[in-house]
Scaffold this motif. Structure first.
Motif, PDB file in Angstrom:
ATOM      1  N   GLY A  35       0.816  -1.201   0.000  1.00  0.00           N
ATOM      2  CA  GLY A  35       0.000   0.000   0.000  1.00  0.00           C
ATOM      3  C   GLY A  35       0.848   1.249   0.000  1.00  0.00           C
ATOM      4  N   TRP A  36       0.255   2.319  -0.468  1.00  0.00           N
ATOM      5  CA  TRP A  36       0.839   3.648  -0.372  1.00  0.00           C
ATOM      6  C   TRP A  36      -0.070   4.489   0.530  1.00  0.00           C
ATOM      7  CZ3 TRP A  36       5.531   5.125  -1.938  1.00  0.00           C
ATOM      8  CH2 TRP A  36       6.185   4.367  -2.922  1.00  0.00           C
ATOM      9  N   TYR A  37       0.541   5.116   1.505  1.00  0.00           N
ATOM     10  CA  TYR A  37      -0.149   6.013   2.411  1.00  0.00           C
ATOM     11  C   TYR A  37       0.500   7.391   2.281  1.00  0.00           C
ATOM     12  CZ  TYR A  37      -2.196   1.976   4.822  1.00  0.00           C
ATOM     13  OH  TYR A  37      -2.909   0.841   5.133  1.00  0.00           O
ATOM     14  N   ARG A  38      -0.206   8.398   2.759  1.00  0.00           N
ATOM     15  CA  ARG A  38       0.392   9.725   2.785  1.00  0.00           C
ATOM     16  C   ARG A  38      -0.034  10.472   4.043  1.00  0.00           C
ATOM     17  NH1 ARG A  38      -2.945  12.541  -2.258  1.00  0.00           N
ATOM     18  NH2 ARG A  38      -4.974  12.742  -1.209  1.00  0.00           N
ATOM     19  N   TYR A  93       4.794  10.554   1.401  1.00  0.00           N
ATOM     20  CA  TYR A  93       4.192   9.304   0.953  1.00  0.00           C
ATOM     21  C   TYR A  93       4.997   8.126   1.507  1.00  0.00           C
ATOM     22  CZ  TYR A  93       0.979  11.699  -2.144  1.00  0.00           C
ATOM     23  OH  TYR A  93      -0.041  12.483  -2.635  1.00  0.00           O
ATOM     24  N   TYR A  94       4.275   7.179   2.104  1.00  0.00           N
ATOM     25  CA  TYR A  94       4.900   6.022   2.742  1.00  0.00           C
ATOM     26  C   TYR A  94       4.453   4.738   2.063  1.00  0.00           C
ATOM     27  CZ  TYR A  94       5.878   9.240   6.613  1.00  0.00           C
ATOM     28  OH  TYR A  94       6.316  10.290   7.383  1.00  0.00           O
ATOM     29  N   CYS A  95       5.396   3.860   1.890  1.00  0.00           N
ATOM     30  CA  CYS A  95       5.120   2.521   1.369  1.00  0.00           C
ATOM     31  C   CYS A  95       4.862   1.581   2.557  1.00  0.00           C
ATOM     32  CB  CYS A  95       6.331   2.063   0.568  1.00  0.00           C
ATOM     33  SG  CYS A  95       6.230   0.388  -0.083  1.00  0.00           S
ATOM     34  N   ASN A  96       3.911   0.700   2.378  1.00  0.00           N
ATOM     35  CA  ASN A  96       3.566  -0.272   3.419  1.00  0.00           C
ATOM     36  C   ASN A  96       3.527  -1.668   2.836  1.00  0.00           C
ATOM     37  OD1 ASN A  96       0.948  -1.883   4.571  1.00  0.00           O
ATOM     38  ND2 ASN A  96       2.127  -0.942   6.216  1.00  0.00           N
ATOM     39  N   ASN A 106       3.172  -5.526   9.754  1.00  0.00           N
ATOM     40  CA  ASN A 106       3.216  -4.392   8.851  1.00  0.00           C
ATOM     41  C   ASN A 106       4.620  -3.801   8.862  1.00  0.00           C
ATOM     42  OD1 ASN A 106       0.662  -3.442   7.488  1.00  0.00           O
ATOM     43  ND2 ASN A 106      -0.110  -3.755   9.560  1.00  0.00           N
ATOM     44  N   TYR A 107       5.097  -3.450   7.696  1.00  0.00           N
ATOM     45  CA  TYR A 107       6.392  -2.802   7.559  1.00  0.00           C
ATOM     46  C   TYR A 107       6.199  -1.492   6.807  1.00  0.00           C
ATOM     47  CZ  TYR A 107       8.132  -7.458   8.722  1.00  0.00           C
ATOM     48  OH  TYR A 107       8.375  -8.655   9.339  1.00  0.00           O
ATOM     49  N   TRP A 108       7.029  -0.515   7.182  1.00  0.00           N
ATOM     50  CA  TRP A 108       6.912   0.818   6.594  1.00  0.00           C
ATOM     51  C   TRP A 108       8.243   1.293   6.035  1.00  0.00           C
ATOM     52  CZ3 TRP A 108       2.243   3.233   6.208  1.00  0.00           C
ATOM     53  CH2 TRP A 108       1.208   2.721   6.989  1.00  0.00           C
ATOM     54  N   GLY A 109       8.150   2.042   4.949  1.00  0.00           N
ATOM     55  CA  GLY A 109       9.323   2.726   4.435  1.00  0.00           C
ATOM     56  C   GLY A 109       9.553   4.023   5.185  1.00  0.00           C
ATOM     57  N   GLN A 110      10.613   4.724   4.794  1.00  0.00           N
ATOM     58  CA  GLN A 110      10.995   5.935   5.498  1.00  0.00           C
ATOM     59  C   GLN A 110      10.211   7.150   5.015  1.00  0.00           C
ATOM     60  OE1 GLN A 110      12.591   4.694   2.951  1.00  0.00           O
ATOM     61  NE2 GLN A 110      13.179   6.413   1.635  1.00  0.00           N
ATOM     62  N   GLY A 111       9.532   7.029   3.899  1.00  0.00           N
ATOM     63  CA  GLY A 111       8.742   8.119   3.360  1.00  0.00           C
ATOM     64  C   GLY A 111       9.495   8.929   2.323  1.00  0.00           C
ATOM     65  N   THR A 112       8.735   9.470   1.382  1.00  0.00           N
ATOM     66  CA  THR A 112       9.304  10.346   0.370  1.00  0.00           C
ATOM     67  C   THR A 112       8.369  11.543   0.187  1.00  0.00           C
ATOM     68  OG1 THR A 112      10.192  10.449  -1.896  1.00  0.00           O
ATOM     69  CG2 THR A 112       8.219   9.116  -1.581  1.00  0.00           C
TER      70      THR A 112
END
Length: 118
Positions: A35-38, A93-96, A106-112
């Motif tokens: 998923g993409w979150y923001r 924007y964060y990748c999940n 659940n794992y998360w990216g650092q955001g862009t």
């Protein structure tokens, strides 16, 4: 352990396009939902788009018809193509990655950062 690395953010004018990428480490990408979150300043994090392991997609109403989520299991990468960008799309924007194997994780990216401005 899964690591997610996002790329592709930046500054774009209203009406422009960007493509975000999220590369995942490990061997579970093909069975994971992505998923993409923001999150905009002063607002809660919200789901933008998601894609299941079988490539079924879901979008927030605010981005339907403008954003497209896709995945490449051979590259362990999920993409978010963003067209017709608006100033209100400005956010981090964060990748999940959702690992469904018990216990689910659940794992998360650092955001862009994506900034839409003239």
């Amino acid at each position: 352990q899964v690591q997610l690395v996002e790329s592709g953010g930046g500054l774009v004018q209203p009406g422009g396009s960007l493509r975000l990428s999220c590369a995942a480490s490990g061997s579970i990408f093909s069975i994971a939902a992505m998923g993409w979150y923001r999150q905009a300043p002063g607002k809660q994090r919200e789901l933008v788009a998601s894609i299941t392991s079988r490539a079924s997609t879901n979008y927030a109403d605010s981005v339907k018809g403008r954003f497209t989520i896709s995945r490449d299991n051979a590259k362990n990468t999920v993409y978010l193509q963003m067209n017709s960008l608006k100033p209100e799309d400005t956010a981090v924007y964060y990748c999940n990655l959702y690992d469904p194997r018990p216990p689910s994780n659940n794992y998360w990216g650092q955001g862009t950062q994506v900034t839409v401005s003239a």
